[in-house]
Design a protein around this motif. Structure first.
Motif, PDB file in Angstrom:
ATOM      1  N   ALA A 167       0.845  -1.196   0.000  1.00  0.00           N
ATOM      2  CA  ALA A 167       0.000   0.000   0.000  1.00  0.00           C
ATOM      3  C   ALA A 167       0.881   1.248   0.000  1.00  0.00           C
ATOM      4  O   ALA A 167       1.890   1.301   0.702  1.00  0.00           O
ATOM      5  N   PRO A 168       0.546   2.263  -0.791  1.00  0.00           N
ATOM      6  CA  PRO A 168       1.299   3.521  -0.750  1.00  0.00           C
ATOM      7  C   PRO A 168       1.234   4.145   0.650  1.00  0.00           C
ATOM      8  O   PRO A 168       0.228   4.016   1.356  1.00  0.00           O
ATOM      9  N   ILE A 169       2.305   4.811   1.026  1.00  0.00           N
ATOM     10  CA  ILE A 169       2.350   5.486   2.323  1.00  0.00           C
ATOM     11  C   ILE A 169       2.501   6.989   2.110  1.00  0.00           C
ATOM     12  O   ILE A 169       2.739   7.451   0.996  1.00  0.00           O
ATOM     13  N   ASP A 170       2.367   7.737   3.207  1.00  0.00           N
ATOM     14  CA  ASP A 170       2.489   9.207   3.185  1.00  0.00           C
ATOM     15  C   ASP A 170       1.471   9.840   2.232  1.00  0.00           C
ATOM     16  O   ASP A 170       1.755  10.857   1.582  1.00  0.00           O
ATOM     17  N   PHE A 171       0.290   9.248   2.149  1.00  0.00           N
ATOM     18  CA  PHE A 171      -0.746   9.763   1.253  1.00  0.00           C
ATOM     19  C   PHE A 171      -1.379  11.005   1.870  1.00  0.00           C
ATOM     20  O   PHE A 171      -1.803  10.996   3.027  1.00  0.00           O
ATOM     21  N   LEU A 172      -1.439  12.088   1.087  1.00  0.00           N
ATOM     22  CA  LEU A 172      -1.935  13.356   1.619  1.00  0.00           C
ATOM     23  C   LEU A 172      -2.733  14.101   0.556  1.00  0.00           C
ATOM     24  O   LEU A 172      -2.288  14.244  -0.585  1.00  0.00           O
ATOM     25  N   ALA A 173      -3.914  14.568   0.954  1.00  0.00           N
ATOM     26  CA  ALA A 173      -4.743  15.419   0.096  1.00  0.00           C
ATOM     27  C   ALA A 173      -4.668  16.850   0.615  1.00  0.00           C
ATOM     28  O   ALA A 173      -4.815  17.094   1.816  1.00  0.00           O
ATOM     29  N   THR A 174      -4.431  17.796  -0.285  1.00  0.00           N
ATOM     30  CA  THR A 174      -4.391  19.213   0.079  1.00  0.00           C
ATOM     31  C   THR A 174      -5.228  20.003  -0.918  1.00  0.00           C
ATOM     32  O   THR A 174      -5.502  19.543  -2.032  1.00  0.00           O
ATOM     33  N   MET A 175      -5.635  21.213  -0.512  1.00  0.00           N
ATOM     34  CA  MET A 175      -6.413  22.068  -1.404  1.00  0.00           C
ATOM     35  C   MET A 175      -5.564  22.505  -2.591  1.00  0.00           C
ATOM     36  O   MET A 175      -4.390  22.852  -2.437  1.00  0.00           O
ATOM     37  N   GLY A 176      -6.173  22.487  -3.780  1.00  0.00           N
ATOM     38  CA  GLY A 176      -5.489  22.962  -4.966  1.00  0.00           C
ATOM     39  C   GLY A 176      -5.598  24.466  -5.115  1.00  0.00           C
ATOM     40  O   GLY A 176      -6.141  25.170  -4.254  1.00  0.00           O
ATOM     41  N   ASP A 177      -5.098  24.974  -6.236  1.00  0.00           N
ATOM     42  CA  ASP A 177      -5.096  26.416  -6.480  1.00  0.00           C
ATOM     43  C   ASP A 177      -6.436  26.925  -6.996  1.00  0.00           C
ATOM     44  O   ASP A 177      -6.749  28.108  -6.861  1.00  0.00           O
ATOM     45  N   MET A 178      -7.220  26.037  -7.590  1.00  0.00           N
ATOM     46  CA  MET A 178      -8.483  26.442  -8.194  1.00  0.00           C
ATOM     47  C   MET A 178      -9.658  25.899  -7.389  1.00  0.00           C
ATOM     48  O   MET A 178      -9.524  24.944  -6.624  1.00  0.00           O
ATOM     49  N   GLU A 179     -10.821  26.493  -7.586  1.00  0.00           N
ATOM     50  CA  GLU A 179     -12.029  26.040  -6.907  1.00  0.00           C
ATOM     51  C   GLU A 179     -12.338  24.591  -7.309  1.00  0.00           C
ATOM     52  O   GLU A 179     -12.305  24.236  -8.486  1.00  0.00           O
ATOM     53  N   GLY A 180     -12.628  23.755  -6.311  1.00  0.00           N
ATOM     54  CA  GLY A 180     -12.964  22.363  -6.574  1.00  0.00           C
ATOM     55  C   GLY A 180     -11.782  21.487  -6.943  1.00  0.00           C
ATOM     56  O   GLY A 180     -11.969  20.354  -7.399  1.00  0.00           O
ATOM     57  N   GLU A 181     -10.570  21.981  -6.716  1.00  0.00           N
ATOM     58  CA  GLU A 181      -9.362  21.241  -7.120  1.00  0.00           C
ATOM     59  C   GLU A 181      -8.629  20.714  -5.887  1.00  0.00           C
ATOM     60  O   GLU A 181      -8.431  21.434  -4.911  1.00  0.00           O
ATOM     61  N   MET A 182      -8.210  19.440  -5.935  1.00  0.00           N
ATOM     62  CA  MET A 182      -7.485  18.817  -4.834  1.00  0.00           C
ATOM     63  C   MET A 182      -6.170  18.236  -5.358  1.00  0.00           C
ATOM     64  O   MET A 182      -6.142  17.583  -6.411  1.00  0.00           O
TER      65      MET A 182
END
Length: 206
Positions: free
Chosen positions: A119-134
């Motif tokens: 399984a991949p590790i250090d998985f992180l979701a952050t806000m993108g630069d545009m609306e609705g973008e991750m």
């Protein structure tokens, strides 16, 4: 496909000379390799010059640094000749192990297959630069050919849907509902198929 394995740097001077002589004997009259590169005469000259320099260095080891230096130069030349011979044997043999071995050049060990993906590790979701973008990132998994990314709304049980397939250890997901809590997971895909899912990463979409 079989390949020549030389590892010349691991051989002593005397071992290199013996290895070269055995190769010469194996190539003499060898119908698998009729037009060797370097040529028979050129390669024999490299061998003979190194042998002569080695003998001279042995006789004058205490008094002649120059002869030792000459021996090193001749060794390098012979190593280049053997490397060129290895390339010639590789190209001419068509990767057939028996043909390579008939030249008295060893064959590389076959690459060990990579098993199931972790399984991949250090998985992180952050806000993108545009609306609705991750923006999603994770640590690279050795042997992975691609990664599959799934998304779910923040509900229980999760309702997963595929959002993207990425060839690298990052991805940008668009079209998320602004202000919604998004849940993502990622899995690596390798020669043995898909591995297990990463831990979830939960983030509000911008």
């Amino acid at each position: 496909m079989a390949k020549v394995k030389l590892k010349l740097q691991d051989k002593s001077d005397s071992e290199l000379l013996t290895f070269s002589q055995q190769h010469i004997a194996a190539m003499t009259g060898n119908s698998n390799f009729t037009t060797p590169a370097p040529t028979v005469i050129a390669f024999q000259a490299l061998h003979d010059e190194f042998e002569a320099a080695l003998d001279a260095a042995a006789l004058a080891a205490e008094t002649s640094k120059q002869k030792t230096s000459t021996k090193d130069v001749k060794r390098s030349a012979l190593e280049r000749g053997l490397t060129d011979r290895g390339s010639y044997v590789d190209m001419t043999s068509g990767g057939i192990e028996a043909k390579i071995l008939s030249s008295n050049l060893p064959v590389r060990d076959a690459a060990a297959p990579i098993g199931p993906m972790p399984a991949p590790i250090d998985f992180l979701a952050t806000m993108g630069d545009m609306e609705g973008e991750m923006d999603l990132t994770w640590s690279r998994v050795r042997g992975a050919k691609s990664y599959i990314i799934q998304h779910s709304e923040n509900v229980s049980p999760r309702v997963w849907s595929q959002k993207a397939v990425s060839p690298k250890s990052s991805a940008t997901i668009t079209g998320c509902t602004p202000g919604a809590i998004c849940v993502f997971r990622v899995a690596a895909i390798g020669a043995a198929g898909q591995g297990p899912w990463s831990d979830e990463s939960v983030k509000m979409a911008p």
